[in-house]
Enzyme design. Structure first.
Site, PDB file in Angstrom:
ATOM      1  CG  ASP A 162      -1.986   1.020   1.200  1.00 46.07           C
ATOM      2  OD1 ASP A 162      -2.315   1.502   0.101  1.00 46.07           O
ATOM      3  OD2 ASP A 162      -2.513   1.364   2.277  1.00 46.07           O
ATOM      4  CG  ASN A 200      -7.547  -2.466  -5.876  1.00 44.82           C
ATOM      5  OD1 ASN A 200      -6.596  -3.205  -5.648  1.00 44.82           O
ATOM      6  ND2 ASN A 200      -7.922  -1.536  -4.993  1.00 44.82           N
TER       7      ASN A 200
HETATM    8  C1  FPP Z   1      -2.140   0.075  -3.311  1.00 42.37           C
HETATM    9  O1  FPP Z   1      -1.616   1.383  -3.254  1.00 42.37           O
HETATM   10  C2  FPP Z   1      -1.537  -0.621  -4.409  1.00 42.37           C
HETATM   11  C3  FPP Z   1      -2.210  -1.220  -5.448  1.00 42.37           C
HETATM   12  C4  FPP Z   1      -3.667  -1.218  -5.568  1.00 42.37           C
HETATM   13  C5  FPP Z   1      -1.465  -1.867  -6.522  1.00 42.37           C
HETATM   14  C6  FPP Z   1      -0.335  -2.738  -6.057  1.00 42.37           C
HETATM   15  C7  FPP Z   1       0.441  -3.097  -7.206  1.00 42.37           C
HETATM   16  C8  FPP Z   1       1.758  -3.066  -7.299  1.00 42.37           C
HETATM   17  C9  FPP Z   1       2.689  -2.735  -6.211  1.00 42.37           C
HETATM   18  C10 FPP Z   1       2.329  -3.442  -8.597  1.00 42.37           C
HETATM   19  C11 FPP Z   1       3.235  -4.622  -8.493  1.00 42.37           C
HETATM   20  C12 FPP Z   1       2.600  -5.910  -8.510  1.00 42.37           C
HETATM   21  C13 FPP Z   1       2.896  -6.862  -9.394  1.00 42.37           C
HETATM   22  C14 FPP Z   1       2.392  -8.219  -9.159  1.00 42.37           C
HETATM   23  C15 FPP Z   1       3.636  -6.621 -10.632  1.00 42.37           C
HETATM   24  P1  FPP Z   1      -2.616   2.601  -3.457  1.00 42.37           P
HETATM   25  O2  FPP Z   1      -2.681   2.899  -4.905  1.00 42.37           O
HETATM   26  O3  FPP Z   1      -3.922   2.280  -2.811  1.00 42.37           O
HETATM   27  O4  FPP Z   1      -1.862   3.729  -2.705  1.00 42.37           O
HETATM   28  P2  FPP Z   1      -2.547   4.929  -1.892  1.00 42.37           P
HETATM   29  O5  FPP Z   1      -3.285   4.302  -0.726  1.00 42.37           O
HETATM   30  O6  FPP Z   1      -1.377   5.744  -1.461  1.00 42.37           O
HETATM   31  O7  FPP Z   1      -3.451   5.663  -2.841  1.00 42.37           O
END
Ligand code: FPP
Length: 248
Positions: A28, A76
């Site tokens: 996250d 998501n």
């Molecule tokens: C949450 O951060 C993250 C995600 C929804 C995507 C996670 C994906 C990756 C780290 C890409 C790598 C994975 C693979 C398998 C290649 P957020 O966007 O919710 O962050 P925020 O809470 O700061 O908005």
């Protein structure tokens, strides 16, 4: 203090530290990382992918047996279309390289979640990764994609009902162990430790059944900034916990 420095598996097994067998990570903070830098959210996901590769290899190096990363939840899909699209592109380009990427570490790649809504290309890549890595003998990497624990549980209930209807077993045979066998993580130990970077104190529909006795470690670093030393810190915190599993 970093107890798990550089080095390969043999160094780590000499350590007296109690290592978790199975670690879960809620990756996250990508969006906030990008925002802080005035970058689009997709730049955060891209940076998060680099961290994912680094931390996965490190977990394998220090002798972790199972690692489950939360890459994309059933919720998501609600994100803006261009963010979802950029995540799908990122997954695709990553999965094209994943087999080579983890070959030297002999990592077994599995996907947990419902693959149905993904594009044909992505589904094919997921299956190829699973098929080609299944005879490896290293760490099992579960990548949770379109994963939600509630839907995993509902799916398990439906499959159990169908098997009862088909006469495979009776309702009296249903117990916790049988139920676990109907989850995506069938045959795997429950996570000992779940790490959530970015300071949020939420489980977000991740491994609800499996985490009944899991130790949680919340860390303040945003996922793209998360480093090996942060994993060491989480492992040290874990090693100091007194796990009683409901006993005394
Ligand atoms: C949450 O951060 C993250 C995600 C929804 C995507 C996670 C994906 C990756 C780290 C890409 C790598 C994975 C693979 C398998 C290649 P957020 O966007 O919710 O962050 P925020 O809470 O700061 O908005």
């Amino acid at each position: 203090m970093a107890l798990f420095g550089i080095g390969k598996k043999k160094d780590k097994t000499e350590s007296n530290i109690i290592l978790p067998k199975h670690i879960g990570i809620i990756m996250d903070g990508n969006g906030r990382w990008a925002k802080k830098r005035g970058l689009p959210r997709k730049a955060g996901h891209s940076a998060g992918t680099k961290t994912f590769r680094k931390i996965t290899r490190y977990c394998s190096d220090i002798g972790i047996k199972y690692l489950t990363v939360y890459a994309f939840s059933t919720e998501n899909w609600k994100r803006p279309h261009d963010e979802v699209e950029s995540l799908m592109k990122l997954f695709k380009s990553y999965l094209e390289e994943a087999l080579e990427d983890f070959k030297d570490d002999s990592i077994v790649v599995k996907f947990i979640g419902d693959k149905t809504p993904f594009s044909d290309d992505l589904r094919k890549l997921m299956t190829e990764n699973e098929e080609s890595s299944k005879y490896r003998d290293g760490m099992v990497l579960n990548i949770a994609m379109n994963y939600g624990s509630r839907s995993e549980i509902v799916r398990a209930v439906k499959n159990i009902c169908n098997d009862v209807k088909d006469g495979k077993f009776g309702t009296e045979d249903i117990d916790e162990s049988l139920f676990s066998d109907y989850l995506y993580t069938a045959g795997q130990p429950d996570p000992d430790l779940i790490i959530r970077p970015s300071g949020e104190h939420r489980i977000s529909n991740f491994l609800l059944w499996q985490s009944a006795y899991t130790e949680f470690v919340i860390m303040n670093k945003l996922w793209p900034d998360f480093d090996k030393s942060d994993l060491d810190e989480a492992l040290n915190i874990y090693a100091q916990r007194n796990r009683r599993f409901g006993g005394v």
